[in-house]
Motif scaffolding. Structure first.
Motif, PDB file in Angstrom:
ATOM      1  N   THR A   1       0.832  -1.197   0.000  1.00 49.48           N
ATOM      2  CA  THR A   1       0.000   0.000   0.000  1.00 49.48           C
ATOM      3  C   THR A   1       0.869   1.250   0.000  1.00 49.48           C
ATOM      4  O   THR A   1       1.785   1.363   0.804  1.00 49.48           O
ATOM      5  N   SER A   2       0.553   2.192  -0.874  1.00 48.89           N
ATOM      6  CA  SER A   2       1.307   3.442  -0.917  1.00 48.89           C
ATOM      7  C   SER A   2       0.916   4.328   0.270  1.00 48.89           C
ATOM      8  O   SER A   2      -0.137   4.154   0.879  1.00 48.89           O
TER       9      SER A   2
ATOM     10  N   GLU B   1      -0.036   7.348   0.105  1.00 45.90           N
ATOM     11  CA  GLU B   1      -1.262   8.066  -0.248  1.00 45.90           C
ATOM     12  C   GLU B   1      -2.491   7.197   0.030  1.00 45.90           C
ATOM     13  O   GLU B   1      -3.500   7.676   0.547  1.00 45.90           O
ATOM     14  N   GLU B   2      -2.389   5.929  -0.322  1.00 45.15           N
ATOM     15  CA  GLU B   2      -3.506   5.015  -0.061  1.00 45.15           C
ATOM     16  C   GLU B   2      -3.742   4.839   1.438  1.00 45.15           C
ATOM     17  O   GLU B   2      -4.888   4.736   1.884  1.00 45.15           O
TER      18      GLU B   2
ATOM     19  N   GLN C   1      -5.620   7.845   2.636  1.00 51.89           N
ATOM     20  CA  GLN C   1      -7.022   7.735   2.214  1.00 51.89           C
ATOM     21  C   GLN C   1      -7.767   6.703   3.060  1.00 51.89           C
ATOM     22  O   GLN C   1      -8.943   6.887   3.366  1.00 51.89           O
ATOM     23  N   MET C   2      -7.081   5.634   3.430  1.00 51.68           N
ATOM     24  CA  MET C   2      -7.700   4.608   4.260  1.00 51.68           C
ATOM     25  C   MET C   2      -8.175   5.206   5.586  1.00 51.68           C
ATOM     26  O   MET C   2      -9.283   4.927   6.037  1.00 51.68           O
TER      27      MET C   2
ATOM     28  N   LYS D   1     -11.246   7.604   4.896  1.00 53.42           N
ATOM     29  CA  LYS D   1     -12.457   6.833   4.597  1.00 53.42           C
ATOM     30  C   LYS D   1     -12.999   6.165   5.848  1.00 53.42           C
ATOM     31  O   LYS D   1     -14.222   6.106   6.049  1.00 53.42           O
TER      32      LYS D   1
ATOM     33  N   GLU E   1      -1.679  -1.943   8.352  1.00 55.86           N
ATOM     34  CA  GLU E   1      -1.322  -1.984   6.929  1.00 55.86           C
ATOM     35  C   GLU E   1       0.047  -1.345   6.695  1.00 55.86           C
ATOM     36  O   GLU E   1       0.862  -1.850   5.915  1.00 55.86           O
TER      37      GLU E   1
ATOM     38  N   THR F   1       3.533  -2.972   5.016  1.00 59.33           N
ATOM     39  CA  THR F   1       4.239  -2.333   3.903  1.00 59.33           C
ATOM     40  C   THR F   1       5.694  -2.064   4.279  1.00 59.33           C
ATOM     41  O   THR F   1       6.610  -2.321   3.482  1.00 59.33           O
TER      42      THR F   1
END
Length: 127
Positions: free
Chosen positions: A11-12, A14-15, A18-19, A22, A46, A50
């Protein structure tokens, strides 16, 4: 040209950001310490996965050709020292700012650590 990230990196950063957003939005009502803790924990889990993938990748990149610069274990040692710093810093933030920082601070630090590892692993030039 910068090296590209392998597809197996989960997972980046940025992701991960966003996680968190959200997750907080999914509660629909005002944010509170429980929401911050729950959503931060999801992102931290997460982010750790990573980071571990990136550390393994870094260790695999150490070859006889570049061993004069790095030795096996240096990335893992660096990670261990970073984790001690992060925990100490987040304890201070929790005490001085409030309980919401107990989960939020480590999450932000793990996101920052992902960026640091990206810089080391995917920069221009040989590693």
């Amino acid at each position: 040209m910068a090296q590209s990230k392998p597809k197996n990196i989960q997972t980046s950063t940025e992701e991960l950001n966003q996680m968190y957003s959200k997750c907080v939005d999914s509660f629909g009502h005002g944010i509170n310490n429980g929401v911050v803790a729950f959503c931060s924990d999801k992102v931290i889990t997460e982010a750790k996965t990573t980071i571990n993938s990136k550390l393994l990748e870094a260790e695999e990149k150490i070859t006889p050709k570049n061993a004069f610069l790095l030795t096996k274990g240096q990335f893992l040692e660096s990670q261990s020292l970073w984790e001690k710093y992060m925990k100490s810093q987040c304890i201070l933030q929790t005490k001085l700012i409030g309980m919401a920082m107990e989960g939020y601070c480590p999450m932000k630090k793990y996101l920052q650590r992902n960026k640091e590892l990206d810089f080391l692993l995917y920069r221009k030039g040989e590693f």
